[in-house]
Design a protein around this motif. Sequence first.
Motif, PDB file in Angstrom:
ATOM      1  N   ILE A  87      99.719 -41.281  42.333  1.00 12.88           N
ATOM      2  CA  ILE A  87     101.177 -41.183  42.404  1.00 12.88           C
ATOM      3  C   ILE A  87     101.540 -39.976  43.250  1.00 12.88           C
ATOM      4  CG2 ILE A  87     103.339 -41.045  41.125  1.00 12.88           C
ATOM      5  CD1 ILE A  87     102.044 -42.436  38.859  1.00 12.88           C
ATOM      6  N   ASN A  88     101.969 -40.234  44.466  1.00  7.60           N
ATOM      7  CA  ASN A  88     102.294 -39.151  45.397  1.00  7.60           C
ATOM      8  C   ASN A  88     103.527 -38.391  44.940  1.00  7.60           C
ATOM      9  OD1 ASN A  88     100.257 -39.360  47.476  1.00  7.60           O
ATOM     10  ND2 ASN A  88     101.164 -41.349  47.941  1.00  7.60           N
ATOM     11  N   GLY A  89     103.424 -37.076  45.013  1.00 13.18           N
ATOM     12  CA  GLY A  89     104.584 -36.251  44.693  1.00 13.18           C
ATOM     13  C   GLY A  89     104.721 -35.933  43.217  1.00 13.18           C
ATOM     14  N   LEU A  90     103.953 -36.595  42.369  1.00 12.83           N
ATOM     15  CA  LEU A  90     103.997 -36.275  40.939  1.00 12.83           C
ATOM     16  C   LEU A  90     102.779 -35.409  40.623  1.00 12.83           C
ATOM     17  CD1 LEU A  90     105.409 -36.771  38.169  1.00 12.83           C
ATOM     18  CD2 LEU A  90     103.796 -38.640  37.826  1.00 12.83           C
ATOM     19  N   LYS A  91     103.050 -34.193  40.176  1.00 14.17           N
ATOM     20  CA  LYS A  91     101.962 -33.266  39.904  1.00 14.17           C
ATOM     21  C   LYS A  91     101.262 -33.638  38.592  1.00 14.17           C
ATOM     22  CE  LYS A  91     103.071 -30.850  43.476  1.00 14.17           C
ATOM     23  NZ  LYS A  91     102.469 -31.532  44.629  1.00 14.17           N
ATOM     24  N   THR A  92      99.966 -33.377  38.552  1.00 17.66           N
ATOM     25  CA  THR A  92      99.191 -33.659  37.349  1.00 17.66           C
ATOM     26  C   THR A  92      99.816 -32.940  36.151  1.00 17.66           C
ATOM     27  OG1 THR A  92      97.218 -33.919  38.684  1.00 17.66           O
ATOM     28  CG2 THR A  92      96.873 -33.516  36.344  1.00 17.66           C
ATOM     29  N   ARG A  93     100.299 -31.722  36.407  1.00 21.47           N
ATOM     30  CA  ARG A  93     100.974 -30.947  35.364  1.00 21.47           C
ATOM     31  C   ARG A  93     102.139 -31.732  34.751  1.00 21.47           C
ATOM     32  NH1 ARG A  93     101.193 -25.677  34.839  1.00 21.47           N
ATOM     33  NH2 ARG A  93     100.185 -25.260  36.825  1.00 21.47           N
ATOM     34  N   GLN A  94     102.950 -32.338  35.613  1.00 22.95           N
ATOM     35  CA  GLN A  94     104.095 -33.107  35.110  1.00 22.95           C
ATOM     36  C   GLN A  94     103.618 -34.340  34.346  1.00 22.95           C
ATOM     37  OE1 GLN A  94     105.525 -33.244  39.304  1.00 22.95           O
ATOM     38  NE2 GLN A  94     107.547 -32.927  38.428  1.00 22.95           N
ATOM     39  N   MET A  95     102.553 -34.937  34.848  1.00 19.62           N
ATOM     40  CA  MET A  95     102.007 -36.126  34.206  1.00 19.62           C
ATOM     41  C   MET A  95     101.554 -35.804  32.775  1.00 19.62           C
ATOM     42  SD  MET A  95     101.447 -39.320  34.605  1.00 19.62           S
ATOM     43  CE  MET A  95     100.331 -40.724  34.571  1.00 19.62           C
TER      44      MET A  95
END
Lengths: 407, 251
Positions: free
Chosen positions: B90-98
């Motif tokens: 998922i481009n633009g979605l940081k692992t942190r946010q995930m």
Amino acid sequence: MRDIDEMKEKALKAVDKKAMFGEDIDLDEYDRAYVPHQYMAEEEICTLPDDVQQRLVMSGLDLSEKERGGTYFQKDTTVVHCHSMEQGIEVIPMKEALEKYDWVKDYFWKLVSVDQDKYTASAYLELHDGYVIRALPGSKSVYPIQACLYLDKEGLQQNVHNLIIAEEGSELHIITGCATAPHMKRGVHVGISEFFVKKNAKLSFTMIHNWAEDMMVRPRSVGRVEEGAVFINNYICMKPVRSIQMYPTTYLDGDNATAMFYSVIVGSPGSDFDVGGRIWLNKTGCRAEIIQRAISNGGRIMNRGHLIGKAPDIKAHLECRGLILKGGIIDSIPQLEGHVEGVDMSHEAAVGKIAQEEITYLMSRGLSADEATSTIVRGFLNIDIKGLPEQLRAEIDRAIEASKEAM
Amino acid sequence: MLTIEDLRVELAGKTVLQHIDLEIKPGETHILFGPNGSGKTSLLMTIMGYQQYRVTHGKIVFKGVDITHAPIDERAKLGIGMSYQRPPTINGLKTRQMIEICAGGKVDVEGLAKSLNFESFLDRDVNAGFSGGEIKRSELLQLKAQNPDLMLFDEPESGVDIENMALIGKTIAALLQKNVPVEGAGPMVEYKKHRNKMGLIITHTGYILEYVSPDKGQVLFNGVMACTGNPNEIFKCIKDEGYEECVKCAI
Ligand SMILES: Nc1ncnc2c1ncn2[C@@H]1O[C@H](COP(=O)(O)OP(=O)(O)OP(=O)(O)O)[C@@H](O)[C@H]1O
Ligand SMILES: [Mg+2]
């Protein structure tokens, strides 16, 4: 004097000249007469009505000025506020600068030609104002300078001319917000901008557009970047507009000069964008990057990109991605032109929809289909703009977030 | 509890699973074996709720709710989670946010990441350019944040190096409450009573058996559940005789 006569003659000849791209505008339908407005003191800006303030904030303005090094604020045809708090950075209204400083003529209309089309001609013949922002040699701005070009009068054509000069070794950051008053629907904005990024200087210029449904917008900008200098140009427009056409061009004229263009566009129904970026890499070691993100919710978006490699050992990349969410058209036209051996140029373009697989992945982590979709869209618009101060990056993110809320 | 009764599933107009019966009780972990293309991933995706896996017969019941046709997010909310074999980028979605999305709110992202040696990936886009082994750790990290009651692991150890294997094995064991005392529990026999997490793990290599003592093993063969029994014995049989022979002996 001869100069001025010559220019005037050229401009007069071009008053009916159509632009190469974009819908033709009948400028006779708009009013260009001077609109008087009261000059505002700093604290008065904060007392503007809430809905006006909100439009300004969405265009990247910090009304408290706490995090800004200076402010230029033009309402319709008139400068209503202008000052700089930053050592070594001058912010001067264009008309005042033309009267007071001799050096201004070395920059005025030196990159954009008056007879490019009817819009440049009109801006020459009936200039309202604009700003000159200049960072003196070696000066470094801590906070960005902010400029706001605001339209309040229905049916007005605003003619603005800006000069941005980053002298040798300086560092300058500018946020320009363009917005219309909450009540305003129809008008034209013509904005001439000339950028001079001198040896080893660094300039970031972020433009946020926040127009109305019936606004016609015709920016004309050209930049020249000297040896070892860096020019970052960001453009964000996520609000409805009738028509925007622009094709900012930059000449990398010194060894190892760099230009980066980033744009984020959301096209609503009835909005027509014809937006491009052209970078000439004229000297060895130059770098250029154009990154475009476009979302269509029913609008029409034409994304042009043109990279021209004229010297060996240059590197240029163009990336254009479009998402069609709710109808509309995204037309991506990337162009690469290599003129010598040893150029390294590439582009990637993709237009599509959100991958179902990504939505379901997020749903399996607990998000609803709608939440998953907006999360992916946010991610899509979240481009990593390199070389910006943290504070400015946060500012851009904030502007994008604010606009997304309203999407 | 997860109960699957006489399930038949079609994918792209072709039957990929049939006559599937499965029951995972609270606290149990099952191992799913089977050759490539036998339908293991299909079974997990069907349990998770992927619509392209069309259930044409039978039903799936979880915690007493018939979820046979429930959408994915409803199943996730009910407590089903999955570690994928091949998750999308998922481009633009940081692992942190995930990780925050998985946790359903604020969570100690750094701490969680640290436990999986994944801190340096938090500011990268989800799965973007992750290596095979990194994807496994990313998936486990997400599952850890989500902490569902039924965890589906699709080959959590394939492509993982020896050092990380131990990390992954221990993490899965912990997620399934296999080796940590549950609060208020007494001796080992007591842990078992408090254990309520359910697991279904697909493995080819069998490495995971060394870390998680599973309750049951099953073999999928050509879309059919061909045998059920002690997971270690089944794995030994597959190793020694191959799938085909193993399935024969069980029948
Ligand atoms: N999109 C698809 N269209 C058609 N057939 C598919 C599709 N996806 C999977 N299949 C087929 O469905 C069958 C079951 O696949 P599945 O992924 O469940 O196997 P698996 O047991 O997980 O295999 P592996 O051990 O290789 O991961 C295979 O024959 C596969 O080729
Ligand atoms: Mg599989």
